[in-house]
Design an enzyme around this catalytic site. Structure first.
Site, PDB file in Angstrom:
ATOM      1  CG  ASP A 172      17.321 -12.293 -74.910  1.00  0.00           C
ATOM      2  OD1 ASP A 172      17.553 -13.254 -74.161  1.00  0.00           O
ATOM      3  OD2 ASP A 172      18.150 -11.418 -75.189  1.00  0.00           O
TER       4      ASP A 172
ATOM      5  CB  THR B 169      19.229 -11.039 -69.171  1.00  0.00           C
ATOM      6  OG1 THR B 169      18.431 -11.754 -70.095  1.00  0.00           O
ATOM      7  CG2 THR B 169      20.654 -11.035 -69.650  1.00  0.00           C
ATOM      8  CB  THR B 170      14.299 -12.552 -67.731  1.00  0.00           C
ATOM      9  OG1 THR B 170      14.523 -12.532 -69.137  1.00  0.00           O
ATOM     10  CG2 THR B 170      12.923 -12.015 -67.433  1.00  0.00           C
TER      11      THR B 170
ATOM     12  CG  ASP C 269      19.505 -16.660 -74.056  1.00  0.00           C
ATOM     13  OD1 ASP C 269      20.323 -15.718 -74.081  1.00  0.00           O
ATOM     14  OD2 ASP C 269      18.281 -16.498 -73.885  1.00  0.00           O
TER      15      ASP C 269
HETATM   16  P1  ADP Z   1      16.319 -15.640 -68.284  1.00  0.00           P
HETATM   17  O1  ADP Z   1      16.546 -14.445 -69.154  1.00  0.00           O
HETATM   18  O2  ADP Z   1      16.396 -15.294 -66.839  1.00  0.00           O
HETATM   19  O3  ADP Z   1      17.161 -16.803 -68.648  1.00  0.00           O
HETATM   20  P2  ADP Z   1      14.129 -17.196 -69.293  1.00  0.00           P
HETATM   21  O4  ADP Z   1      12.922 -16.676 -69.954  1.00  0.00           O
HETATM   22  O5  ADP Z   1      15.119 -17.922 -70.103  1.00  0.00           O
HETATM   23  O6  ADP Z   1      14.804 -16.003 -68.525  1.00  0.00           O
HETATM   24  O7  ADP Z   1      13.627 -18.135 -68.127  1.00  0.00           O
HETATM   25  C1  ADP Z   1      14.525 -18.790 -67.282  1.00  0.00           C
HETATM   26  C2  ADP Z   1      13.781 -19.487 -66.186  1.00  0.00           C
HETATM   27  O8  ADP Z   1      12.907 -20.472 -66.715  1.00  0.00           O
HETATM   28  C3  ADP Z   1      14.755 -20.216 -65.280  1.00  0.00           C
HETATM   29  O9  ADP Z   1      14.365 -20.051 -63.942  1.00  0.00           O
HETATM   30  C4  ADP Z   1      14.604 -21.651 -65.714  1.00  0.00           C
HETATM   31  O10 ADP Z   1      14.924 -22.570 -64.707  1.00  0.00           O
HETATM   32  C5  ADP Z   1      13.154 -21.696 -66.061  1.00  0.00           C
HETATM   33  N1  ADP Z   1      12.802 -22.831 -66.928  1.00  0.00           N
HETATM   34  C6  ADP Z   1      13.254 -23.125 -68.162  1.00  0.00           C
HETATM   35  N2  ADP Z   1      12.671 -24.261 -68.629  1.00  0.00           N
HETATM   36  C7  ADP Z   1      11.838 -24.684 -67.666  1.00  0.00           C
HETATM   37  C8  ADP Z   1      10.931 -25.777 -67.530  1.00  0.00           C
HETATM   38  N3  ADP Z   1      10.770 -26.680 -68.486  1.00  0.00           N
HETATM   39  N4  ADP Z   1      10.226 -25.869 -66.380  1.00  0.00           N
HETATM   40  C9  ADP Z   1      10.373 -24.963 -65.414  1.00  0.00           C
HETATM   41  N5  ADP Z   1      11.189 -23.909 -65.482  1.00  0.00           N
HETATM   42  C10 ADP Z   1      11.919 -23.770 -66.579  1.00  0.00           C
HETATM   43 MG    MG Z   2      17.189 -17.970 -70.313  1.00  0.00          MG
END
Ligand code: ADP
Ligand code: MG
Length: 532
Positions: free
Chosen positions: A48, A81-82, A377
């Site tokens: 996270d 957040t990332t 989240d």
């Molecule tokens: P954040 O803290 O930004 O939410 P995450 O590690 O949760 O970071 O990653 C979010 C990113 O991963 C977003 O761009 C989301 O669209 C992408 N994402 C989540 N699931 C999938 C998937 N199955 N295929 C492609 N991208 C995905």
């Molecule tokens: Mg996320």
């Protein structure tokens, strides 16, 4: 100590980029985890972004500004957040290139601001509608938010629970829906399986009833909430009283007993069979409550009392004398249950509660903590989707759509700002690029493919489908996210970038609270080297 001009800028940019670089590899479902170790050897393992930057021991002022971006994103949306942090780092990296070409920072800042404004327009255009009743689609949002977060095993159940929780606490005011995440209590209990997690139409209190003789379970509970002690305060008895005979002592004790009995009688008179007290309950009062068959819990947290009021409809009273039948709340069942060796009180089956509880189970502390973060989240994502009513596909699709549109927009801007708008557009591609890398795809090929898809009609739904390591229509694949994740991330990232770019002088000042002698710049701040 003081650094000025390009030196100050370089230092700031470097520090901010370092924070972004530290979390970049966690992005997306295939993102890696980080292990954070503090001075005492305590460990947090997480994927996270918000948690990582929060726990990072960062001293550099510009790095702290990036951490603020993560915090804002967390407060405003609860997810993304990332993305926000990575975007900030990349906006700065691209700005650095422009600085190298001799472009003035104020020009870059202006171009970035124009781009960010345009980006909001483009995003609004690509958002698709979602309603609070569309449980299936909302569940997809929760799943996207949870993927890759160690909640994988029970993703289906947990996403269902998070959607139900949001639907339950959402409040409609006219046509507007608002969700206060504070009304969803997330209670963790180590032990059991993640799939044992459940949503309680009510509240869980991490306490036990005050007297073992009280019933363990009360059905058709009539609940009283009291924010006052059921004790005799020193001041209420005469401290000067001098007891000279056993009779007098007897009378004195009797008087106290009567007062406590009276207090308990006031509760029984309302017909209550359950009492939650925010303060203490005297031993003797416990005895009377027990005799009256009332299930009582003392020293309940204020926040739990508030949630309980929202869940059961009971009013929290500060004075026992005011207590009336109409102040009581209801629940189908109030019961004390032993979970993994600890007693907990469950208030279940509340009618249309405006506060609910999620009980999260899991094998170890680390697992359960990470599930809680994933759940937060998901709740944030679903909440934001319901409030704004607009969602977008994930996998970098909206970032790509904005990038594409910004390039066209740049042509209309002209001047040196045009370069900055183009740089902004390039920076957005860091999101699909990072997702592609995490899936082991060739990042250049992927971006070329994505660009050509987005040129075509209806191409704005295409992104990186990490699961299959392919460029796909992610809307079709059910990878969806609330629009607000993107609007907020782009806004915060560009604001922070602008702020950092405008600084050309860093002066150590002692007054403003920071630790004195903190070097403004001066290489990598302590605690960050290990993160790279
Ligand atoms: P954040 O803290 O930004 O939410 P995450 O590690 O949760 O970071 O990653 C979010 C990113 O991963 C977003 O761009 C989301 O669209 C992408 N994402 C989540 N699931 C999938 C998937 N199955 N295929 C492609 N991208 C995905
Ligand atoms: Mg996320």
């Amino acid at each position: 100590m003081r650094t000025t001009g390009r030196d100050a800028q370089r230092n700031n940019i470097m520090a901010a980029k370092a924070v972004a670089e530290a979390v970049r590899s966690t992005l997306g479902p295939r993102g890696m985890d980080k292990m954070l170790v503090d001075d005492l050897g305590d460990i947090v393992i997480t994927n996270d972004g918000a948690t990582i930057v929060e726990e990072m021991n960062v001293e550099h002022p510009a790095a702290k500004m990036v951490i603020e971006v993560a915090k804002t994103q967390d407060d405003e949306v609860g997810d993304g957040t990332t993305t926000a942090v990575v975007l900030t780092g990349e906006l700065l990296a691209k700005a650095e290139n422009l600085l190298d070409q001799g472009i003035h920072p104020t020009i870059i800042a202006r171009g970035y601001r124009m781009a960010a404004k345009k980006a909001q327009e483009v995003l609004a255009g690509v958002g698709k509608k979602v309603t609070i009743g569309d449980s299936k689609l909302l569940q997809k949002i929760a799943e996207t938010a949870m993927t890759g977060k160690g909640a994988e095993a029970a993703k289906e159940l947990l996403s269902k629970l998070s959607v139900q929780a949001i639907q339950q606490v959402a409040e409609k005011d006219g046509g507007k829906i608002s969700v206060d995440l504070d009304n969803i209590q997330v209670e963790k209990k180590q032990g059991g399986l993640t799939t044992d997690s459940e949503l309680i139409q009510g509240i869980i209190i991490d306490k036990e009833r005050v007297h073992a003789g009280m019933p363990k379970k009360v059905e058709r509970a009539k609940i009283a909430l009291l924010d006052a002690a059921i004790e005799i305060k020193e001041t209420e008895t005469d401290a000067e009283i001098s007891i000279t005979s056993p009779e007098q002592l007897q009378a004195f004790v009797q008087q106290e007993e009567n007062m406590l009995k009276e207090m308990v009688d006031q509760i029984t008179a309302t017909g209550a069979n359950v009492l939650f007290c925010q303060k203490g309950i005297d031993d003797l009062a416990q005895h009377f409550l027990n005799k009256a068959g009332i299930f009582a819990v003392r020293r309940v947290k204020k926040s739990d009392m508030e949630k309980m009021s929202k869940a059961t409809g009971a009013r929290v009273l500060t004075n026992l004398k005011d207590m009336d039948k109409s102040d009581l709340g209801t629940a189908q069942i109030v019961e004390e249950v032993k979970i993994s060796g600890d007693e907990m009180v469950f208030v279940r089956g509340c009618k249309n509660p405006k506060a609910v509880s999620l009980l999260i189970r899991g094998g170890t502390e680390h697992v359960i903590d990470e599930i809680e973060r994933a759940m937060n989240d998901a709740l944030g994502g679903v909440g934001a989707a319901v409030e704004i009513g607009l969602i977008v596909p994930g996998g970098g699709a909206p970032e790509m759509a904005v990038a594409q549109n910004l390039r066209k927009y740049a042509d209309t801007v002209g001047g040196r700002e045009q370069l900055a708008v183009n740089a902004f557009s390039d920076a957005l591609e860091i999101i699909p690029r990072t997702l592609a890398e995490s899936a082991g795809m060739d990042s250049i090929d992927t971006l070329v493919k994505l660009r050509s898809k987005h040129e075509a009609k209806n191409g704005s739904l295409f992104g990186v489908f990490v699961d299959k390591a392919k460029v796909e229509d992610l809307w079709g694949k059910g990878v969806v996210e609330p629009l607000k994740i993107k609007t907020q991330a782009i806004q915060s990232a560009s604001e922070a970038t602008e702020l950092i770019l405008r600084i050309d002088d860093v002066i150590a000042s002692h007054k403003s609270g920071g630790p004195p002698g903190m070097p403004p710049g001066g290489g990598m701040p302590p605690g960050m080297e290990g993160m790279m």
